[in-house]
Write a protein that holds these residues in place. Structure first.
Motif, PDB file in Angstrom:
ATOM      1  N   LEU A  99       0.821  -1.209  -0.029  1.00 59.02           N
ATOM      2  CA  LEU A  99      -0.078  -0.076   0.138  1.00 59.02           C
ATOM      3  C   LEU A  99       0.892   1.331   0.007  1.00 59.02           C
ATOM      4  CD1 LEU A  99      -2.442  -1.169   2.719  1.00 59.02           C
ATOM      5  CD2 LEU A  99      -2.468  -1.680   0.271  1.00 59.02           C
ATOM      6  N   ILE A 100       0.742   2.077  -0.859  1.00 56.19           N
ATOM      7  CA  ILE A 100       1.520   3.425  -1.110  1.00 56.19           C
ATOM      8  C   ILE A 100       0.947   4.498  -0.873  1.00 56.19           C
ATOM      9  CG2 ILE A 100       3.071   4.420  -2.901  1.00 56.19           C
ATOM     10  CD1 ILE A 100       3.332   1.734  -4.088  1.00 56.19           C
ATOM     11  N   ASP A 101       1.190   5.423   0.135  1.00 57.44           N
ATOM     12  CA  ASP A 101       0.838   6.772   0.358  1.00 57.44           C
ATOM     13  C   ASP A 101       1.733   7.598  -0.402  1.00 57.44           C
ATOM     14  OD1 ASP A 101       0.161   9.231   1.389  1.00 57.44           O
ATOM     15  OD2 ASP A 101       0.251   8.558   3.525  1.00 57.44           O
ATOM     16  N   ALA A 102       1.523   7.715  -1.860  1.00 57.57           N
ATOM     17  CA  ALA A 102       2.352   8.574  -2.553  1.00 57.57           C
ATOM     18  C   ALA A 102       2.700   9.976  -2.074  1.00 57.57           C
ATOM     19  CB  ALA A 102       2.047   8.376  -3.883  1.00 57.57           C
ATOM     20  N   GLU A 103       1.542  10.758  -1.705  1.00 53.59           N
ATOM     21  CA  GLU A 103       1.516  12.006  -1.143  1.00 53.59           C
ATOM     22  C   GLU A 103       2.490  12.123   0.028  1.00 53.59           C
ATOM     23  OE1 GLU A 103      -2.341  13.517  -0.176  1.00 53.59           O
ATOM     24  OE2 GLU A 103      -2.866  13.430  -2.321  1.00 53.59           O
ATOM     25  N   ASN A 104       2.499  11.306   0.943  1.00 53.72           N
ATOM     26  CA  ASN A 104       3.521  11.291   2.032  1.00 53.72           C
ATOM     27  C   ASN A 104       4.893  10.995   1.609  1.00 53.72           C
ATOM     28  OD1 ASN A 104       4.906   9.226   4.057  1.00 53.72           O
ATOM     29  ND2 ASN A 104       3.485  10.756   5.300  1.00 53.72           N
ATOM     30  N   ILE A 105       5.051   9.894   0.808  1.00 52.11           N
ATOM     31  CA  ILE A 105       6.547   9.880   0.226  1.00 52.11           C
ATOM     32  C   ILE A 105       7.020  10.979  -0.406  1.00 52.11           C
ATOM     33  CG2 ILE A 105       7.735   8.498  -1.320  1.00 52.11           C
ATOM     34  CD1 ILE A 105       6.879   6.853   1.032  1.00 52.11           C
ATOM     35  N   ASP A 106       6.185  11.672  -1.157  1.00 52.14           N
ATOM     36  CA  ASP A 106       6.625  12.943  -1.951  1.00 52.14           C
ATOM     37  C   ASP A 106       6.776  14.027  -1.031  1.00 52.14           C
ATOM     38  OD1 ASP A 106       7.089  13.533  -4.914  1.00 52.14           O
ATOM     39  OD2 ASP A 106       5.245  14.947  -4.525  1.00 52.14           O
ATOM     40  N   TRP A 107       6.239  14.191   0.109  1.00 51.02           N
ATOM     41  CA  TRP A 107       6.442  15.136   1.221  1.00 51.02           C
ATOM     42  C   TRP A 107       8.016  14.861   1.652  1.00 51.02           C
ATOM     43  CZ3 TRP A 107       7.432  13.346   6.106  1.00 51.02           C
ATOM     44  CH2 TRP A 107       7.863  14.284   7.317  1.00 51.02           C
ATOM     45  N   ALA A 108       8.153  13.383   1.757  1.00 49.38           N
ATOM     46  CA  ALA A 108       9.551  13.362   2.666  1.00 49.38           C
ATOM     47  C   ALA A 108      10.561  13.664   1.606  1.00 49.38           C
ATOM     48  CB  ALA A 108       9.673  11.775   3.061  1.00 49.38           C
ATOM     49  N   VAL A 109      10.514  13.325   0.130  1.00 51.88           N
ATOM     50  CA  VAL A 109      11.520  13.599  -0.880  1.00 51.88           C
ATOM     51  C   VAL A 109      11.631  15.218  -1.080  1.00 51.88           C
ATOM     52  CG1 VAL A 109      12.234  13.643  -3.236  1.00 51.88           C
ATOM     53  CG2 VAL A 109      11.103  11.554  -1.865  1.00 51.88           C
ATOM     54  N   SER A 110      10.460  16.149  -0.647  1.00 57.19           N
ATOM     55  CA  SER A 110      10.376  17.426  -0.903  1.00 57.19           C
ATOM     56  C   SER A 110      11.609  17.937   0.274  1.00 57.19           C
ATOM     57  CB  SER A 110       9.229  17.858  -0.609  1.00 57.19           C
ATOM     58  OG  SER A 110       8.301  17.595  -1.817  1.00 57.19           O
ATOM     59  N   ASN A 111      11.158  17.595   1.420  1.00 57.32           N
ATOM     60  CA  ASN A 111      11.846  17.821   2.820  1.00 57.32           C
ATOM     61  C   ASN A 111      13.478  17.422   2.467  1.00 57.32           C
ATOM     62  OD1 ASN A 111       9.808  19.113   4.115  1.00 57.32           O
ATOM     63  ND2 ASN A 111       9.466  17.088   5.266  1.00 57.32           N
ATOM     64  N   ILE A 112      13.849  16.486   1.944  1.00 61.49           N
ATOM     65  CA  ILE A 112      15.163  16.191   1.672  1.00 61.49           C
ATOM     66  C   ILE A 112      15.879  17.037   0.740  1.00 61.49           C
ATOM     67  CG2 ILE A 112      16.824  14.409   0.663  1.00 61.49           C
ATOM     68  CD1 ILE A 112      15.083  12.375   2.338  1.00 61.49           C
ATOM     69  N   VAL A 113      15.244  17.170  -0.390  1.00 61.88           N
ATOM     70  CA  VAL A 113      15.696  18.262  -1.667  1.00 61.88           C
ATOM     71  C   VAL A 113      15.470  19.589  -1.348  1.00 61.88           C
ATOM     72  CG1 VAL A 113      15.546  15.980  -3.172  1.00 61.88           C
ATOM     73  CG2 VAL A 113      13.852  17.978  -3.098  1.00 61.88           C
TER      74      VAL A 113
ATOM     75  N   ALA B 107       4.259   1.975   2.086  1.00 62.00           N
ATOM     76  CA  ALA B 107       5.173   3.073   2.000  1.00 62.00           C
ATOM     77  C   ALA B 107       4.479   4.021   2.380  1.00 62.00           C
ATOM     78  CB  ALA B 107       5.316   2.970   0.304  1.00 62.00           C
ATOM     79  N   SER B 108       5.117   4.458   3.473  1.00 64.23           N
ATOM     80  CA  SER B 108       4.377   5.838   4.289  1.00 64.23           C
ATOM     81  C   SER B 108       5.532   6.267   5.573  1.00 64.23           C
ATOM     82  CB  SER B 108       2.905   5.663   4.747  1.00 64.23           C
ATOM     83  OG  SER B 108       2.777   6.880   5.142  1.00 64.23           O
ATOM     84  N   HIS B 109       5.332   7.102   5.829  1.00 58.79           N
ATOM     85  CA  HIS B 109       6.168   7.517   7.140  1.00 58.79           C
ATOM     86  C   HIS B 109       5.368   7.901   8.409  1.00 58.79           C
ATOM     87  CE1 HIS B 109       8.743   8.567   3.699  1.00 58.79           C
ATOM     88  NE2 HIS B 109       9.687   8.393   4.414  1.00 58.79           N
ATOM     89  N   ASP B 110       4.150   7.860   8.159  1.00 61.42           N
ATOM     90  CA  ASP B 110       3.032   8.367   8.991  1.00 61.42           C
ATOM     91  C   ASP B 110       2.717   7.173   9.852  1.00 61.42           C
ATOM     92  OD1 ASP B 110       0.748   9.707  10.265  1.00 61.42           O
ATOM     93  OD2 ASP B 110      -0.295  10.019   8.281  1.00 61.42           O
ATOM     94  N   GLY B 111       3.289   7.110  11.171  1.00 61.98           N
ATOM     95  CA  GLY B 111       3.018   6.218  12.014  1.00 61.98           C
ATOM     96  C   GLY B 111       1.898   6.654  12.998  1.00 61.98           C
ATOM     97  N   ALA B 112       1.400   7.836  13.102  1.00 65.84           N
ATOM     98  CA  ALA B 112       0.570   8.304  13.830  1.00 65.84           C
ATOM     99  C   ALA B 112      -0.903   7.895  13.339  1.00 65.84           C
ATOM    100  CB  ALA B 112       0.357   9.895  13.934  1.00 65.84           C
ATOM    101  N   ASP B 113      -0.943   7.703  12.043  1.00 69.14           N
ATOM    102  CA  ASP B 113      -2.500   7.235  11.473  1.00 69.14           C
ATOM    103  C   ASP B 113      -2.137   5.406  11.068  1.00 69.14           C
ATOM    104  OD1 ASP B 113      -3.606   9.619  11.368  1.00 69.14           O
ATOM    105  OD2 ASP B 113      -2.429  10.203   9.528  1.00 69.14           O
ATOM    106  N   PHE B 114      -0.994   5.190  11.145  1.00 70.49           N
ATOM    107  CA  PHE B 114      -0.954   3.744  10.639  1.00 70.49           C
ATOM    108  C   PHE B 114      -0.667   2.902  11.653  1.00 70.49           C
ATOM    109  CE2 PHE B 114      -0.714   6.017   6.364  1.00 70.49           C
ATOM    110  CZ  PHE B 114      -2.048   6.011   6.098  1.00 70.49           C
TER     111      PHE B 114
END
Length: 195
Positions: A13-27, A120-127
């Motif tokens: 299961l892929i939370d694409a918005e969340n992954i994109d958010w993390a990549v945005s923070n890195i770059v 695929a998500s960083h969102d432990g609060a929700d999942f």
């Protein structure tokens, strides 16, 4: 939408918005195409790491009853990479993608006994709470993300068997290295990089 389908051995299961958010923070900006996850690589990694057959499902907020023109190319690219796409919409006060992922996790738990799950998500609060019952059943469960952004709530599940896989270091889903600041385990430290 009920249909008889062959069950998968693993659901990704892929939370694409969340992954994109993390990549945005890195770059430090909106990611360019070379900075984004290559979903064909993600599918290939999942098929080699998890029990097969694997079903990759990207959950997206279409933000209305009609798919915005700006999303059409992305959805087509996801499908051509071997992903299925759950296009959802809801009220403005709803976390549409999170609700969709939670419903999928619940359905997998109740209708697909023994299936492995990767999120695929960083969102432990929700999942994180939704992954606990799967771990309690002894299933193979993993979270995929960029390790410096993986929630502490997920990390607390590692003793219960949760695997944390890095999208760049383990799955190698990017076309170029991300400018990350990652601590290295001293046992793996190569001092010649600094000479």
């Amino acid at each position: 939408m009920n249909s008889v389908r062959q069950p998968a051995a693993t659901y990704v299961l892929i939370d694409a918005e969340n992954i994109d958010w993390a990549v945005s923070n890195i770059v430090g900006r909106r990611p360019e195409p070379l900075d984004r996850v290559q979903f064909d690589r993600l599918v290939t990694f999942c098929e080699s790491y998890f029990p097969t057959p694997v079903r990759c499902i990207v959950v997206l907020n279409a933000k209305g009853e009609q798919l915005p023109d700006a999303m059409i190319g992305f959805v087509r690219a996801l499908k051509s990479a071997g992903c299925e796409v759950a296009l959802l919409h809801g009220r403005p006060d709803q976390k549409v993608v999170d609700l969709g992922v939670l419903k999928l996790l619940e359905s997998i738990q109740t209708q697909r006994p023994k299936a492995s799950v990767a999120l695929a998500s960083h969102d432990g609060a929700d999942f994180a709470e939704a992954l606990k019952p799967l771990l309690d059943e002894g299933r193979q469960v993993a979270v995929m993300g960029l390790r410096e952004y993986v929630s502490q709530r997920f990390r607390e599940l590692v003793p219960a068997g949760l695997k944390i896989l890095d999208l760049e270091l383990n799955a190698r889903v990017f076309q170029r290295p991300l400018p990350r600041m990652l601590p290295v385990n001293v046992d793996e430290f190569d001092p010649t990089l600094f000479l």
